[in-house]
Design a protein around this motif. Structure first.
Motif, short mmCIF file in Angstrom:
data_model
loop_
_atom_site.label_atom_id
_atom_site.label_comp_id
_atom_site.label_asym_id
_atom_site.label_seq_id
_atom_site.Cartn_x
_atom_site.Cartn_y
_atom_site.Cartn_z
N LYS A 1 0.83 -1.20 0.00
CA LYS A 1 0.00 0.00 0.00
C LYS A 1 0.87 1.26 0.00
O LYS A 1 2.05 1.24 0.35
N SER A 2 0.24 2.36 -0.40
CA SER A 2 0.84 3.67 -0.23
C SER A 2 -0.28 4.64 0.13
O SER A 2 -1.42 4.49 -0.34
N GLU A 3 0.03 5.62 0.96
CA GLU A 3 -0.98 6.55 1.43
C GLU A 3 -0.30 7.85 1.82
O GLU A 3 0.69 7.85 2.55
N TYR A 31 4.05 15.43 -1.40
CA TYR A 31 3.19 15.04 -0.29
C TYR A 31 3.55 15.82 0.97
O TYR A 31 4.72 16.10 1.25
N SER A 47 4.08 4.08 3.39
CA SER A 47 3.84 2.99 2.45
C SER A 47 4.24 1.67 3.09
O SER A 47 4.91 1.63 4.12
N SER A 64 -5.08 4.33 -8.14
CA SER A 64 -5.08 5.29 -7.04
C SER A 64 -6.47 5.90 -6.86
O SER A 64 -7.24 6.01 -7.82
N GLN A 121 -6.49 12.86 0.48
CA GLN A 121 -5.71 11.65 0.78
C GLN A 121 -5.60 10.84 -0.50
O GLN A 121 -6.61 10.45 -1.08
N SER A 135 -4.32 7.43 -2.09
CA SER A 135 -3.96 6.10 -1.60
C SER A 135 -4.02 5.06 -2.71
O SER A 135 -4.80 5.19 -3.65
N GLN A 136 -3.16 4.09 -2.58
CA GLN A 136 -3.18 2.88 -3.41
C GLN A 136 -3.31 1.70 -2.46
O GLN A 136 -2.41 1.44 -1.65
N GLN A 137 -4.43 0.99 -2.56
CA GLN A 137 -4.69 -0.17 -1.70
C GLN A 137 -4.95 -1.36 -2.60
O GLN A 137 -6.09 -1.64 -2.99
#
Length: 612
Positions: A259-261, A279, A284, A349, A508, A510-512
């Protein structure tokens, strides 16, 4: 035709004893009494048939007692390993581990986590000096990466796999096999009915086979009876539920690793490019690479926020919308509106709208009237009415009246709706921009932005700063309306609160990667649990044999994995359908009793004999 419903608390034919019987199996009154050996063999055969009838209604593993002696278990090293493995892969232990995993997530929800917000963790530690050492030893500030949480997680994963694999193979074996033959005494089963019919036994069995297959039973002829079974989806749902739990665990682990956030505050008119340096904060997973960030960017054109004006809900947000223009990897620019819970999706994303506030536009001039700073300064809300605080920093370009380079700092306190002078409060009365007022306090000196230490852009480091004072020696502070200017003492310059007040929005990004898999697992878990709870595994037998008087005797009986009122109802419905094709025969007429009036009178004795 009659139906008997008996109680079977154990779920097997062997333990079921009928409380009443509508019909009894035909017996041969003239048969000789069996010997002890024959009786024992018959009883053993009936027991084996009954056990076979109730066997494999579940895929639950059976206990192997081959290593158990009368005096206790005889276990070596291998035996103890096998015992531990059986305990770990039992459903009971899996449920305990699942409960512990849920329980372990509680401190992760109540206590600030380092992975989520380090500032909150630091504030918690400063406020709770007694609890902090205990929480640190228990790893409560890093619950989801702690040793004990990972151990529970891994054990649950292994337990579920070890539980599912053998049950799956056993279930496949059940699907490939046929339902077992009928027990010798169907009257012992929980649901039972019988009747007599003039149809031939073969015709009854053929009709029963057609009826059961029409009801989606797996049925076949076994001797003088039809054996049928239904409800395999119960076990399939049970296995699906546990497989879905594994899928959810895998999705959670995958999401945590890849993940990345990150968060970004954007003022109206400004933009964002999805690179690491853009950012405000970023975190992450351990397996995520910076080159995996989606190549896109967007510009915030405007933010629209409306609020309830009257009534008990006054101030409640009604509209939160961010109008943006975005492009992917330098492609065509597109327009979109981001709302709460309606993110912008760009590839893998998602861009979420999470907060909003105000950014007053200010202009700072030096002693010569030169503009050294002009722009919108985002301030952070401290309450629901968006009372906001922040810092205005002039780091370069300013010189005092003597030409000396210096840095300026202003502590800002902004309210979008001022209560009015003399009201005793400076806090905002409404979140909308109805009566904006900003209070400023000025400082000059060294902001320490070049010290090499990380600094909060919304706070002012006053350790090397001196507050301005007026001619009377009082600290300089002033409340400004839009368009008003605060003059710095001794001709040091000025700061103007411009009439333009912009709004900012916090996003926000994010990549989940595991979200889709987790959703699929959750849906599958619900479907599997529904099937395992509401579908009943049951077996039905129909026996048709010719009785002593030449009339066919039909017996029907059912057995379920668990006690259910639906089984007798279903059996009764099947019996009614079958009876339409094999109608009950009329009961034989009872033999007429002799009429005493019609009996011949005894001959009178001769008179001579009577005299005697």
């Amino acid at each position: 035709m009659s139906t008997t419903d008996t109680t079977d608390t154990s779920g097997t034919a062997e333990a079921a004893e009928p409380t009443q019987a509508a019909a009894v199996e035909p017996t041969d009154a003239a048969a000789a009494e069996p010997t002890d050996a024959e009786s024992t063999e018959s009883t053993e055969a009936e027991r084996n048939a009954d056990e076979a009838a109730g066997a494999q209604l579940s895929t639950a593993p059976t206990e192997d007692r081959s290593e158990t002696a009368i005096g206790g278990p005889v276990l070596g090293v291998v035996g103890w390993i096998r015992w531990f493995w059986r305990q770990l892969t039992s459903m009971r232990v899996a449920l305990i581990l699942l409960f512990l995993l849920s329980l372990g997530a509680v401190p992760g929800s109540l206590i600030p986590q380092t992975s989520a917000d380090e500032l909150k963790v630091q504030a918690f530690k400063e406020a709770h000096t007694t609890l902090t050492p205990i929480y640190e030893k228990l790893q409560f500030f890093d619950v989801y990466s702690s040793v004990w949480f990972s151990a529970i997680y891994i054990l649950l994963f292994v337990s579920l796999i070890g539980c599912i694999v053998p049950r799956t193979w056993q279930f496949v074996g059940q699907l490939r096999s046929r339902p077992p033959g009928a027990p010798r005494r169907l009257t012992r089963l929980p649901a039972y009915t019988t009747w007599r019919t003039e149809a031939e036994p073969e015709e009854v069995r053929e009709a029963a086979l057609a009826v059961l297959k029409g009801r989606r039973f797996r049925a076949h002829t076994a001797g003088d009876a039809i054996a049928a079974e239904k409800g395999y989806l119960r076990e399939a749902g049970n296995l699906l539920f546990h497989v879905a739990l594994i899928v959810i665990l895998v999705a959670f682990a995958w999401g945590q690793l890849f993940k990345s956030e990150g968060g970004k505050l954007v003022v109206e008119g400004d933009g964002f490019s999805n690179t690491l340096t853009q950012y405000d904060d970023f975190k992450s997973g351990s397996q995520f690479g910076v080159d995996e960030l989606e190549p896109f960017g967007f510009v915030l054109d405007s933010f629209t926020g409306t609020y309830e004006q009257n009534g008990p809900q006054r101030g409640t947000p009604r509209t939160f919308e961010a109008a943006v223009r975005y492009s992917e990897d330098g492609g065509t620019e597109k327009k979109a509106v981001i709302r709460v819970n309606e993110p912008l999706k760009v590839g893998e994303s998602k861009v979420y709208l999470i907060a909003h506030g105000y950014a007053p536009v200010v202009t700072v001039k030096d002693s010569r009237g030169k503009v050294v700073f002009h722009g919108a300064v985002p301030l952070l809300p401290i309450d629901n009415n968006i009372t906001s605080t922040g810092a205005i920093k002039v780091m370069d370009g300013y010189r005092d009246k003597n030409g000396k380079k210096e840095q300026l700092g202003f502590q800002a306190f902004f309210v979008p709706t001022f209560a009015g002078a003399g009201q005793g409060t400076m806090f905002s009365q409404f979140p909308g921009l109805d009566f904006p007022v900003m209070a400023l306090t000025g400082y000059h000196g060294d902001l320490r932005v070049d010290s090499g230490l990380a600094q909060n852009v919304y706070q002012l480091d006053k350790s090397k700063m001196t507050q301005y004072t007026d001619k009377s020696g009082n600290k300089l502070a002033q409340r400004l309306l839009p368009g008003e200017t605060m003059k710095l003492p001794d001709g040091a310059g000025s700061i103007t609160f411009e009439k333009d007040v912009k709004e900012w929005a916090s996003f926000q990004i994010s990549q989940q990667p595991g979200n889709g898999l987790a959703l699929a697992g959750a849906v599958a878990a619900i479907a599997g649990l529904t099937g395992s709870l509401f579908i009943q595994r049951r077996r039905v037998w129909v026996r048709a044999v010719r009785g002593e008087d030449g009339v066919t005797v039909v017996e029907m009986a059912g057995l379920g994995r668990s006690e259910s009122a639906r089984l007798p109802e279903e059996l009764g419905d099947l019996a009614v359908t079958l009876a339409a094709q094999a109608p009950p025969a009329p009961d034989p007429a009872p033999e007429a009793a002799p009429d005493p009036a019609e009996e011949p009178a005894e001959d009178p004795a001769p008179s001579g004999e009577a005299d005697k």
